[in-house]
Design a protein around this motif. Structure first.
Motif, PDB file in Angstrom:
ATOM      1  N   GLY A   1       6.189   1.045  39.013  1.00 32.93           N
ATOM      2  CA  GLY A   1       5.017   1.078  38.156  1.00 32.93           C
ATOM      3  C   GLY A   1       4.066  -0.073  38.294  1.00 32.93           C
ATOM      4  O   GLY A   1       3.130  -0.216  37.514  1.00 32.93           O
ATOM      5  N   GLY A   2       4.284  -0.928  39.279  1.00 33.33           N
ATOM      6  CA  GLY A   2       3.348  -2.039  39.469  1.00 33.33           C
ATOM      7  C   GLY A   2       4.023  -3.259  40.028  1.00 33.33           C
ATOM      8  O   GLY A   2       5.233  -3.273  40.279  1.00 33.33           O
ATOM      9  N   TYR A   3       3.227  -4.306  40.218  1.00 33.10           N
ATOM     10  CA  TYR A   3       3.717  -5.512  40.869  1.00 33.10           C
ATOM     11  C   TYR A   3       4.050  -6.623  39.872  1.00 33.10           C
ATOM     12  O   TYR A   3       4.251  -7.760  40.243  1.00 33.10           O
ATOM     13  N   GLY A   4       4.072  -6.306  38.578  1.00 27.19           N
ATOM     14  CA  GLY A   4       4.386  -7.339  37.592  1.00 27.19           C
ATOM     15  C   GLY A   4       5.880  -7.488  37.356  1.00 27.19           C
ATOM     16  O   GLY A   4       6.313  -8.377  36.634  1.00 27.19           O
ATOM     17  N   ILE A   5       6.689  -6.614  37.944  1.00 28.35           N
ATOM     18  CA  ILE A   5       8.132  -6.655  37.740  1.00 28.35           C
ATOM     19  C   ILE A   5       8.727  -7.784  38.571  1.00 28.35           C
ATOM     20  O   ILE A   5       8.421  -7.933  39.751  1.00 28.35           O
ATOM     21  N   LYS A   6       9.601  -8.557  37.947  1.00 24.12           N
ATOM     22  CA  LYS A   6      10.201  -9.731  38.595  1.00 24.12           C
ATOM     23  C   LYS A   6      11.025  -9.314  39.812  1.00 24.12           C
ATOM     24  O   LYS A   6      11.945  -8.506  39.722  1.00 24.12           O
ATOM     25  N   THR A   7      10.673  -9.871  40.964  1.00 25.61           N
ATOM     26  CA  THR A   7      11.394  -9.620  42.213  1.00 25.61           C
ATOM     27  C   THR A   7      12.023 -10.917  42.697  1.00 25.61           C
ATOM     28  O   THR A   7      11.395 -11.983  42.628  1.00 25.61           O
ATOM     29  N   TRP A   8      13.249 -10.847  43.181  1.00 22.50           N
ATOM     30  CA  TRP A   8      13.950 -12.033  43.687  1.00 22.50           C
ATOM     31  C   TRP A   8      14.585 -11.677  45.019  1.00 22.50           C
ATOM     32  O   TRP A   8      15.281 -10.659  45.130  1.00 22.50           O
ATOM     33  N   VAL A   9      14.338 -12.487  46.032  1.00 22.89           N
ATOM     34  CA  VAL A   9      14.818 -12.189  47.386  1.00 22.89           C
ATOM     35  C   VAL A   9      15.621 -13.365  47.932  1.00 22.89           C
ATOM     36  O   VAL A   9      15.166 -14.516  47.904  1.00 22.89           O
ATOM     37  N   LEU A  10      16.809 -13.048  48.438  1.00 19.87           N
ATOM     38  CA  LEU A  10      17.659 -14.023  49.125  1.00 19.87           C
ATOM     39  C   LEU A  10      17.632 -13.712  50.616  1.00 19.87           C
ATOM     40  O   LEU A  10      17.875 -12.570  51.024  1.00 19.87           O
ATOM     41  N   GLN A  11      17.327 -14.724  51.424  1.00 21.12           N
ATOM     42  CA  GLN A  11      17.303 -14.532  52.880  1.00 21.12           C
ATOM     43  C   GLN A  11      18.303 -15.473  53.538  1.00 21.12           C
ATOM     44  O   GLN A  11      18.248 -16.693  53.348  1.00 21.12           O
TER      45      GLN A  11
END
Length: 586
Positions: free
Chosen positions: A510-520
């Motif tokens: 539903g949009g880009y305001g949702i918290k995203t967390w990425v581990l690389q």
């Protein structure tokens, strides 16, 4: 005192009067620069000599009545009194020695940046970190480029590599060894590609290897952006004159900037390449980008480590700016929140509680499934239902065994087994499947998508979904929205996780305001264990013979070709048939 104002002519023509120290010569050798190039463009400075090189353009108001510099400037540059080296080349606009250059002091200038008004609350409790200025450039003077002087030997090497004849007459300076007129020759031959890099030593390394190269003092130094007194843009950006002179229709312009380990720095480098490259394209130039892999940061590091021949192969694989822009779009580093370089992922590396979309990028055999297993069990223990989406039945069954949850078939036989959740292929994500799937049933669920790149590609492109694709994709969107808006999360794991998968899920949510967390995880289990050969010839018979020999000796060979069908003489189908026949007969 030498800190008095020195006429421009003396600054320019004094070049070469002082000998270069052995330490400086060795520093440039370590970057793969030919000694002749170093001696022609670099000089050692000691004492107060640097003031004449760095402050020649200061206005009269910055000097005392007797012409000496004010104490402010003497104090600012007193760290340079310990010595260092100065580098300047040719002014390509005039063909004369350039006055502009840079000085690398033995003792760099360090300072702590003052906070701007209103920043008092930013970084509260943190100790300000000192900044270091490694190279000093002339004050009150626009930055230019390094167009280094060359010897006749280097010029001849470049002419041969580019298949462009030397001029009938070349003026040679017997004292310095400089072959004069090199840059005029380059300008008059638009068939010669120009490589732009950052830093004089890198340009020297490229010239030594036979490539015409100019260097910028910084990645953004090749263009100017008009701004008003408040910093607002007032016009279109444009190339600086020293680069514009090379921007003729049909000339190839290559970028060979650093491959920095820092994601934020790499992002800035890519933006500078694209913006500067577009200005060259506007002039009719063909713009390409030369890139290589870590751990070599600069092109000089790369050449020294792998040699000219290997660099030549990388250079031949340079990408058009349009392709490079696509690769930048696929650069995951823009989204990464935590970077590690470990053989195995630690299950204790947890995302923040408010993260809804969690991405895991880690090579095969580095513990992604172990990490996911820990997250699945943790979710179940907290009372959450889990749903695992895959694109292959066998993978789904393997994950069920690891996660200790039922596969769709088991759940269908005994629905009670699905109390904690289950796994299924995305093909079954619709009401008419055995799962009789209803996304509204998954409020607060944790969704796990292993090999997410292939799962999403399968969902969007596979023929096995062609009759139910609309319903499946609609249910996928509803599932993600229902889960994430009711306390659930989605885990995306893949060895080749890309921004495309992350942004696709963000959009579905539903949009880009949702918290995203990425581990690389940057660890590569097979680093150094494989060899890559790039064949640039027109008849690959010798290469094919080497492949057959390698397979016969028990080596594993992976061949990439640009053709597949039988009409492609060296395509995959013909190669497969030939190799099977050849190896069977043996």
């Amino acid at each position: 005192m030498i800190c008095q104002k020195v006429p421009l002519s003396k600054c320019v023509h004094a070049h070469g009067a002082e000998r270069i120290t052995p330490e400086v010569l060795e520093e440039w050798r370590a970057s793969g620069v030919d000694d002749d190039i170093t001696r022609l463009n670099v000089r050692s400075l000691n004492g107060t000599a640097h003031y004449s090189y760095l402050l020649y353009a200061l206005p009269r108001s910055e000097r005392r009545n007797d012409g000496r510099l004010t104490q402010k400037w003497l104090n600012r540059y007193d760290h340079c009194n310990h010595g260092g080296w100065w580098c300047s080349g040719i002014d390509v606009l005039t063909g004369e020695p350039a006055q502009w250059g840079q000085f690398k002091p033995k003792l760099p200038y360090r300072y702590i940046k003052k906070k701007a008004e209103g920043d008092e609350l930013k970084g509260f409790g943190e100790t300000p970190q000192p900044k270091t200025i490694k190279y000093e450039a002339p004050r009150k003077v626009p930055t230019e480029i390094y167009a280094l002087r060359v010897s006749l030997r280097i010029w001849s090497k470049i002419a041969k590599l580019n298949n462009v004849p030397l001029p009938d007459h070349i003026e040679h300076d017997p004292t310095t060894g400089e072959a004069k007129g090199f840059w005029s020759w380059v300008l008059s031959n638009p068939d010669i590609p120009i490589t732009i890099t950052e830093g004089a030593k890198k340009a020297g390394a490229l010239l030594t290897a036979g490539y015409v190269a100019v260097a910028l003092p910084g990645i953004w130094s090749g263009l100017r952006q008009p701004k008003d007194e408040f910093g607002h843009k007032t016009g279109l950006s444009f190339l600086i004159p020293q680069l514009k002179v090379f921007a003729v229709k049909g000339r190839e312009i290559n970028f060979g900037f650093d491959n920095d380990a820092s994601a934020s720095t790499r992002s800035q480098v890519n933006k500078a390449i694209v913006k500067t490259g577009k200005l060259f394209e506007k002039e009719g130039c063909k713009v390409k980008v030369v890139s290589w892999v870590a751990p070599y940061k600069g092109v000089d590091d790369f050449i020294v480590a792998v040699g000219d021949e290997t660099f030549n192969g990388v250079y031949e694989q340079r990408k058009p700016l349009s392709s490079f822009k696509l690769l930048e779009f696929l650069d995951l580093s823009r989204f990464v929140d935590k970077t590690v370089e470990e053989r195995h992922l630690d299950p204790e590396w947890l995302p923040p509680e408010d993260a809804k979309i969690i991405g895991i990028s880690s090579a095969k055999n580095t513990g992604k499934t172990v990490w996911l297993t820990y997250q699945v069990q943790k979710a179940i223990e907290s009372g959450r239902r889990v749903i695992v989406l895959t694109h292959r039945i066998q993978l789904a069954r393997e994950l069920c065994h690891r996660f200790k949850i039922p596969y769709l078939e088991e759940f269908y036989i005994n629905p009670a087994l699905g109390e904690k959740g289950f796994a299924l292929c995305i093909d079954s994500l619709h009401a008419d499947s055995a799962a009789q799937f209803n996304p509204e049933d998954w409020s607060g669920a944790y969704i796990f998508v292993d090999e997410c790149e292939q799962v999403f590609w399968h969902a969007l492109n596979s023929n096995t979904l062609k009759y139910d694709r609309v319903q499946i994709l609609t249910n996928l969107e509803t599932l993600i929205k229902v889960a994430l808006t009711t306390g659930g999360k989605i885990y995306l794991a893949d060895a080749d996780l890309s921004p495309i998968a992350l942004q696709y899920v963000q959009k579905l949510a539903g949009g880009y305001g949702i918290k995203t967390w990425v581990l690389q995880n940057l660890f590569l289990p097979n680093l150094g264990n494989r060899k890559l050969f790039t064949y640039n010839g027109t008849n690959p018979k010798l290469l094919l013979a080497a492949v057959i020999n390698a397979i016969s000796n028990g080596e594993k060979v992976l061949i990439h070709t640009s053709g597949q069908k039988q009409k492609s003489k060296w395509g995959t189908k013909n190669l497969e048939g030939f190799l099977k026949k050849e190896l069977f007969l043996r």
